[in-house]
Enzyme design. Structure first.
Site, PDB file in Angstrom:
ATOM      1  N   LEU A  35       0.804  -1.221   0.000  1.00 23.35           N
ATOM      2  CA  LEU A  35       0.000   0.000   0.000  1.00 23.35           C
ATOM      3  C   LEU A  35       0.840   1.275   0.000  1.00 23.35           C
ATOM      4  CD1 LEU A  35      -2.943  -1.013   2.358  1.00 23.35           C
ATOM      5  CD2 LEU A  35      -3.039  -0.646  -0.092  1.00 23.35           C
ATOM      6  N   ALA A  77       5.212  -5.247  -8.336  1.00 24.94           N
ATOM      7  CA  ALA A  77       5.667  -4.515  -7.156  1.00 24.94           C
ATOM      8  C   ALA A  77       7.102  -4.046  -7.349  1.00 24.94           C
ATOM      9  CB  ALA A  77       5.572  -5.408  -5.921  1.00 24.94           C
ATOM     10  N   TYR A 144      17.005   3.064 -10.986  1.00 24.78           N
ATOM     11  CA  TYR A 144      15.736   2.409 -11.308  1.00 24.78           C
ATOM     12  C   TYR A 144      15.853   1.616 -12.611  1.00 24.78           C
ATOM     13  CZ  TYR A 144      11.112   1.892 -13.370  1.00 24.78           C
ATOM     14  OH  TYR A 144      10.006   1.370 -13.994  1.00 24.78           O
ATOM     15  N   GLY A 271      18.300  11.582 -14.479  1.00 25.40           N
ATOM     16  CA  GLY A 271      17.794  10.253 -14.814  1.00 25.40           C
ATOM     17  C   GLY A 271      16.700  10.236 -15.861  1.00 25.40           C
TER      18      GLY A 271
END
Length: 311
Positions: A35, A77, A144, A271
């Site tokens: 969450l 996720a 990332y 980025g």
């Protein structure tokens, strides 16, 4: 897909909830979500008899036990923020790479039929060989992006070493209802919409001439389901195959909302990539076609959702 046991990590999030809603009536769905960005009200029927919700981080679970009797895994996720990954690369690695390796290990132990992994066009970095093909060497320019490229390699290695079937979907710029307006990930459309609806000045990072290849969230959900049912092991771009500048996009959003608001330009963020345009020929491997003529209709649907959500 019917009568299967399905696990969706990040299933309360933007894309994951669309997958869950598409499959829940005909399948048993287990969602793992902490969450952080997901919302229970993204699920059409959170009390559905076919739904089991586990509120936890992947790294905080016994995944081998959790995956018992699961047929398919949709793995969404992740830390999805480029700026946050630049700020905290160790956390990015733990949430994206370590968690994925733990999940893959549990998939092997439970003889999962297939895992579909949510990757990103960010792995291409500043590659200028447009349109971008899956065969290009990754050039990640943020932690990332590096984490997503690393996970793709782990998926391939687990396929080669253990026979785990997988498809990695490289999403380009996803948009649609339920997108987090506060998310730095592909958030330009919800940011434009919400700024105008809230009578604020919209922001563009850079000069606005950077290009993006937008794809509707419903098509992305369909890509996941098609990929699970396909026999293809490998990487697939998920995109429209068309590109548009951020400045052009803003004009369309402004026109659609019948607004007359000037945009504010801020410095480019670390980025962020300059241009993005997908080669979509590989989508046929998962029997996926996208109707690009629906863009403005999809934009209206997105705007209507944000209007309702603001209430």
């Amino acid at each position: 897909m019917k009568d299967r046991n399905i696990l969706i990590t990040g299933g309360l999030g933007f894309i994951g909830s669309h997958i869950a809603n598409s499959l829940m009536d005909d399948n048993s769905i287990t969602i793992i979500d902490n969450l952080t960005s997901g919302r229970l009200d993204y699920i059409d029927n959170p009390n559905h008899d076919n739904l089991t919700l586990i509120q936890n981080d992947l790294n905080g679970l016994d995944l081998t036990a959790t995956l018992k009797d699961i047929d398919y895994v949709f793995h969404l996720a992740a830390m999805v923020s480029v700026p946050l990954s630049v700020e905290n690369p160790i956390r990015c690695h733990e949430e994206n790479v370590t968690a994925t390796v733990n999940l893959l290990n549990a998939c092997v132990k439970n003889d999962i039929e297939k895992i579909v992994f949510s990757s990103s066009s960010a792995v291409y970095g500043e590659n200028t060989n447009m349109p971008l093909k899956e065969s290009e060497i990754p050039m990640p320019s943020s932690p990332y992006a590096a984490s997503k490229a690393s996970c793709e390699l782990y998926l391939k290695s687990f396929h080669e070493s253990y026979g785990l079937n997988y498809t990695a979907l490289r999403y380009f710029n996803v948009f649609g209802p339920k997108q987090d307006k506060n998310s730095p990930y592909a958030a330009v459309i919800p940011n434009f919409i919400n700024a105008i609806l809230e009578n604020r000045e919209p922001v563009i990072y850079g000069d606005g001439e950077q290009t993006r290849d937008f794809v509707y969230v419903g098509d992305v959900a369909r890509a996941n389901i098609n990929a699970a049912e396909s026999d293809y092991n490998g990487i697939v771009n998920v995109a429209s195959g068309k590109r548009i500048t951020i400045n052009e996009l803003y004009e369309i959003v402004k026109k659609t909302l019948n607004a007359d608001v000037d945009v504010r330009y801020l410095p480019k963020r670390p980025g962020d990539i300059e241009h993005s345009h997908a080669d979509i020929s590989n989508m046929k491997r998962i029997n996926l076609e996208i109707d690009t003529t629906d863009f403005e209709k999809q934009l209206v649907e997105t705007i209507n959702w944000f209007r309702q959500d603001l209430k």
